[in-house]
Design an enzyme around this catalytic site. Structure first.
Site, mmCIF file in Angstrom:
data_model
loop_
_atom_site.group_PDB
_atom_site.id
_atom_site.type_symbol
_atom_site.label_atom_id
_atom_site.label_comp_id
_atom_site.label_asym_id
_atom_site.label_seq_id
_atom_site.Cartn_x
_atom_site.Cartn_y
_atom_site.Cartn_z
ATOM 1 N N GLU A 187 0.530 17.191 -17.391
ATOM 2 C CA GLU A 187 -0.472 17.415 -18.434
ATOM 3 C C GLU A 187 -0.713 18.893 -18.705
ATOM 4 O OE1 GLU A 187 -0.723 15.234 -16.005
ATOM 5 O OE2 GLU A 187 -0.789 13.319 -17.047
ATOM 6 N N HIS A 200 -9.400 5.580 -14.744
ATOM 7 C CA HIS A 200 -9.074 5.023 -16.049
ATOM 8 C C HIS A 200 -10.334 4.687 -16.844
ATOM 9 C CE1 HIS A 200 -5.314 4.481 -13.854
ATOM 10 N NE2 HIS A 200 -4.686 4.238 -14.976
HETATM 11 C C1 LIG Z 1 -1.853 12.953 -13.671
HETATM 12 C C2 LIG Z 1 -1.441 11.618 -14.159
HETATM 13 N N1 LIG Z 1 -0.912 11.496 -15.381
HETATM 14 C C3 LIG Z 1 -0.554 10.284 -15.864
HETATM 15 C C4 LIG Z 1 -0.717 9.173 -15.107
HETATM 16 C C5 LIG Z 1 -0.342 7.807 -15.669
HETATM 17 N N2 LIG Z 1 0.810 7.293 -14.934
HETATM 18 C C6 LIG Z 1 0.660 6.416 -13.928
HETATM 19 S S1 LIG Z 1 2.103 6.079 -13.184
HETATM 20 C C7 LIG Z 1 2.971 7.065 -14.235
HETATM 21 C C8 LIG Z 1 4.435 7.220 -14.065
HETATM 22 C C9 LIG Z 1 4.805 7.670 -12.689
HETATM 23 O O1 LIG Z 1 6.186 7.732 -12.559
HETATM 24 P P1 LIG Z 1 6.864 8.117 -11.195
HETATM 25 O O2 LIG Z 1 6.281 9.367 -10.651
HETATM 26 O O3 LIG Z 1 8.321 8.094 -11.405
HETATM 27 O O4 LIG Z 1 6.430 6.964 -10.172
HETATM 28 P P2 LIG Z 1 6.735 5.385 -10.302
HETATM 29 O O5 LIG Z 1 5.610 4.792 -11.060
HETATM 30 O O6 LIG Z 1 8.037 5.225 -10.970
HETATM 31 O O7 LIG Z 1 6.721 4.873 -8.908
HETATM 32 C C10 LIG Z 1 2.112 7.647 -15.173
HETATM 33 C C11 LIG Z 1 2.533 8.536 -16.258
HETATM 34 C C12 LIG Z 1 -1.289 9.332 -13.834
HETATM 35 N N3 LIG Z 1 -1.501 8.279 -13.022
HETATM 36 N N4 LIG Z 1 -1.638 10.546 -13.374
#
Ligand SMILES: Cc1ncc(C[n+]2csc(CCOP(=O)(O)OP(=O)(O)O)c2C)c(N)n1
Ligand SMILES: [Mg+2]
Lengths: 381, 323
Positions: free
Chosen positions: B60, B129
């Site tokens: 972000e 959230h």
């Molecule tokens: C700071 C932040 N930005 C956005 C999100 C929303 N979000 C939750 S999971 C996710 C994707 C995460 O991807 P990854 O790090 O590859 O982990 P995975 O879910 O694939 O295990 C996002 C964008 C969040 N939880 N925290």
């Protein structure tokens, strides 16, 4: 007027590295593997591993039970018992392999998907479900099993893990820490700052990145132009890419990295190359962004069937063993279902209960107001 | 236009921005093929291309920081933050850079960046959230802060925000994404104007975003008790349209501010203080506040008890009327 694009007519920025390398499709030589998808045991010069048949069976049991727990949670979400679930389907080997590499006094800092690691640490699976049911925000005592609370804000926990590891060094102890995170998280500032701190302070922390190819709808190529494990070299510590669907390779490499860390040689980045077989969470619809063929192709690399194939071809387990594991998974399923359904809703005063460790006048006042207000309805409704 | 949900209205608003101004860009996590987790950007990447509807890396601070750079280069970025609780990694860029850039350059540069954030609670979500963090932004000079309560405002206020040459924090009440309404053919009001959404004579309810609906229901319920309650939708939190608020409160003599965010140091504190200064001799009762507690947003199984609802608003209305 409809403007479709403002991009000047020039080639898209050259990636420098082909996409196929970032996703790893052309990089089998870089991948540490000890068990092929067909279940054949292979050796790796840098990561020798001796496992007894007993240990192999035990790992198999872990994988099956973890998958069963996860499937049960997904079903409970569909039935409305949980508000949300983040499935680990496909990532069992990465989590069980790394989780079983830890010693009791080591410490794990998870994301929100490390149910398999929690299992290995001995955390009661029911504890994991509280936050997904909405009865708490975590709830377990992290110090009981040295398994920190789940962290939803992407990447934050990697810094906590690093700080914890810095504390271990100050204490002169020989424990080590694992920081779990995802491919998407690798872009966050916090994660890159954690790399910097860990490197500069030579902290005994292993960065365990499960590259499951997706961050919700974004493929790993949205985050990186080089394989993620290579990021480590720029920070000054080793990076290794391991077959994340090979529980033995994950075990061997993580054990090596933890031992290296506890002996004072500093951090390691492990990229466990795996795949998120399910949706991001139960709220997600992957048909909007990824092809079914991709998921199908990964099915052939399933972490559980390859260990099963190995046990069978080497005759290390018989029908009786597989049946016993199956029966145990039924029992676990039942326990989880019943446990969740009987999980009570918290009293609303929980809102005020743990805001501060010491008394706080405003919280006390608002709590009293709330209680008086709620009591004014008692019997009246 | 036919009746649209708020999420579709914002989608249409974004589409109109992309169509009318080639310098507008959409940036965020999962805004492309997925269309955002709430589908607010659905179909836009398909129609406007990956150069204008950009799936960014998961960072972000990076999103907002590069949006600032793009703005310096003459673009007009519209940033999506996936959920309220995930704006904090970008908070530094927003507060120390975005908000101050125009002032530091003595007006030589402009920062036409719109930051869309689905905010507030009531949807049974997990931690981070459901946050209402409007006060942090409203407290920061240099940012404009607005929040629509209905689809029509969502459409037009988004368009006005994107047209603004200042940074705008555009807070979308996610619990209202699925509410439907007609979209008018032209904006009725200035972006920063408040609106009397229900006239009354006995008391003014001041609300914005998700709480406007709750206040309208409360006003209706109060009518059954013989109280004629006026409801004012603030729409803009920085600047606040105090003229409209003041006129209303001078007419009714009583005011209750309602928001989801914690009461302590919240928007209500500022509104109560200013209205007291401006309407002191017209007030029959102190300005009361209904809102969240001084506690983290709770687990979803008790969020109903945390959020202001009809009963809590009516309770405050009764208390104000009893003075
Ligand atoms: C700071 C932040 N930005 C956005 C999100 C929303 N979000 C939750 S999971 C996710 C994707 C995460 O991807 P990854 O790090 O590859 O982990 P995975 O879910 O694939 O295990 C996002 C964008 C969040 N939880 N925290
Ligand atoms: Mg991922």
């Amino acid at each position: 007027m409809t403007v479709k694009s403002t991009a000047r007519a020039r080639k898209k920025a050259s990636p420098g590295v082909p996409d196929s390398l970032a996703t790893g499709k052309d990089a089998p030589a870089e991948l540490v593997q000890l068990l092929t998808p067909e279940g054949e045991r292979v050796e790796h010069p840098d990561y020798p591993l001796t496992v007894t048949p007993e240990e192999l069976r035990s790992l198999y049991r872990d994988l099956v039970l973890v998958r069963r727990f996860d499937a049960e949670a997904t079903a409970l979400q569909r039935q409305g018992e949980l508000g949300l679930w983040a499935s680990l389907l496909g990532q069992e080997a990465a989590q069980v392999g790394s989780g079983r590499a830890m010693r009791e006094k080591d410490y794990a800092f998870p994301t929100y998907r490390e149910h398999g690691v929690a299992w290995c640490r001995g955390v009661d699976p029911l504890n994991l479900l509280g936050m997904f049911r909405g009865v708490n925000h975590g709830g377990w005592d992290p110090n009981e099993k040295n398994f920190h609370l789940y962290t939803i804000v992407i990447g934050s926990q990697t810094l906590h893990a690093t700080g914890y590891a810095m504390g271990i060094t100050k204490d002169g102890a020989d424990d080590a820490v694992i920081a779990y995170f995802g491919d998407g998280a690798s872009s966050q500032g916090d994660v890159n700052e954690a790399f910097t701190f860990a490197s500069v302070y030579n902290a005994p922390v292993v960065f365990f990145c499960q590259n499951n190819q997706w961050a919700i709808s974004e493929p790993t190529t949205t985050q990186t132009r080089i394989p993620l494990y290579r990021r480590a070299s720029g920070f000054g510590f080793p990076g290794v890419r391991v077959d994340g669907n090979d529980v033995l390779a994950c075990l061997a490499v993580t054990r090596w990295a933890l031992d290296r860390a506890r002996s004072g040689s500093g951090p390691v980045l492990i990229e466990a190359f795996t795949y998120r077989m399910g949706a991001h969470t139960t709220s997600d619809d992957p048909t909007r962004y990824r092809a079914n063929e991709e998921t199908e192709a990964w099915k052939a690399k399933d972490p559980i069937s390859r260990l099963k194939a190995h046990l069978e071809r080497e005759q290390l387990a018989d029908e009786e063993f597989f049946a016993a594991v199956e029966a145990e998974s039924e029992t676990l399923g039942l326990r989880v279902r019943e446990g969740v359904r009987s999980m009570p809703d918290p009293d609303a005063t929980l809102i005020f209960d743990h805001v501060y460790a010491e008394p706080h006048a405003l919280v006390a006042e608002e709590r009293a107001e709330y209680v008086a207000y709620a009591e004014s309805f008692e019997g009246g409704e | 236009m036919s009746k649209l949900t708020m999420s579709k209205a914002i989608n249409e608003g974004l589409r109109a921005c992309l169509e009318t101004d080639p310098k507008t860009l959409i940036m965020g996590e999962d805004v492309g093929k997925l269309g955002g987790v709430f589908r607010v950007t659905d179909g836009l990447q398909k129609d406007f291309g990956e150069d204008r509807v950009i799936d960014t890396p998961l960072a972000e601070s990076g999103i907002v920081g590069t949006a600032i750079g793009l703005a310096l280069r003459g673009y007009r970025p519209i940033v999506e933050i996936q959920f309220d609780g995930f704006v904090y990694p970008a908070f530094d860029q927003i507060v120390t850079q975005l908000a101050k850039m125009h002032a530091r350059a003595l007006g030589h540069v402009k920062m036409p960046v719109t930051i869309r954030i689905p905010y507030a609670g009531g949807i049974g979500a997990v931690e981070h959230h459901s946050e209402s963090h409007e006060a942090y932004f409203a407290h920061t000079a240099g940012l404009r802060v607005v929040t629509p309560s209905n689809p029509d405002d969502a459409y037009w206020m988004l368009r006005q925000s994107v047209e603004s040459d200042d940074p705008v924090i555009f807070l979308e009440p996610k619990a209202r994404y699925w509410d439907k309404a007609e979209i008018s053919s032209a904006p009725e009001l200035d972006l920063h104007a408040a609106k009397v959404v229900r006239p009354g004579t006995d008391l003014t309810l001041l609300a914005y975003g998700p709480m406007v609906k709750v206040c309208l229901e409360a006003a209706q319920a109060a009518e059954q008790d013989g109280h004629r309650v006026e409801v004012v939708d603030l729409r803009s939190l920085s600047p606040v349209d105090f003229a409209t608020l003041e006129a209303s409160v001078k007419r009714t003599g009583r005011a209750v501010v309602v928001h989801e965010a914690p009461v302590f140091m919240g928007m209500g504190a500022e509104l109560a203080a200013r209205l007291t200064e401006r309407c002191f001799y017209h007030l029959e009762a102190p300005v009361l506040r209904v809102g969240g507690y001084h506690a983290p947003y709770p687990p979803s199984r008790v969020e109903e008890q945390y959020l202001p609802d009809l009963d809590r608003v009516l309770d405050a209305v009764d208390r104000a009327l009893a003075f």
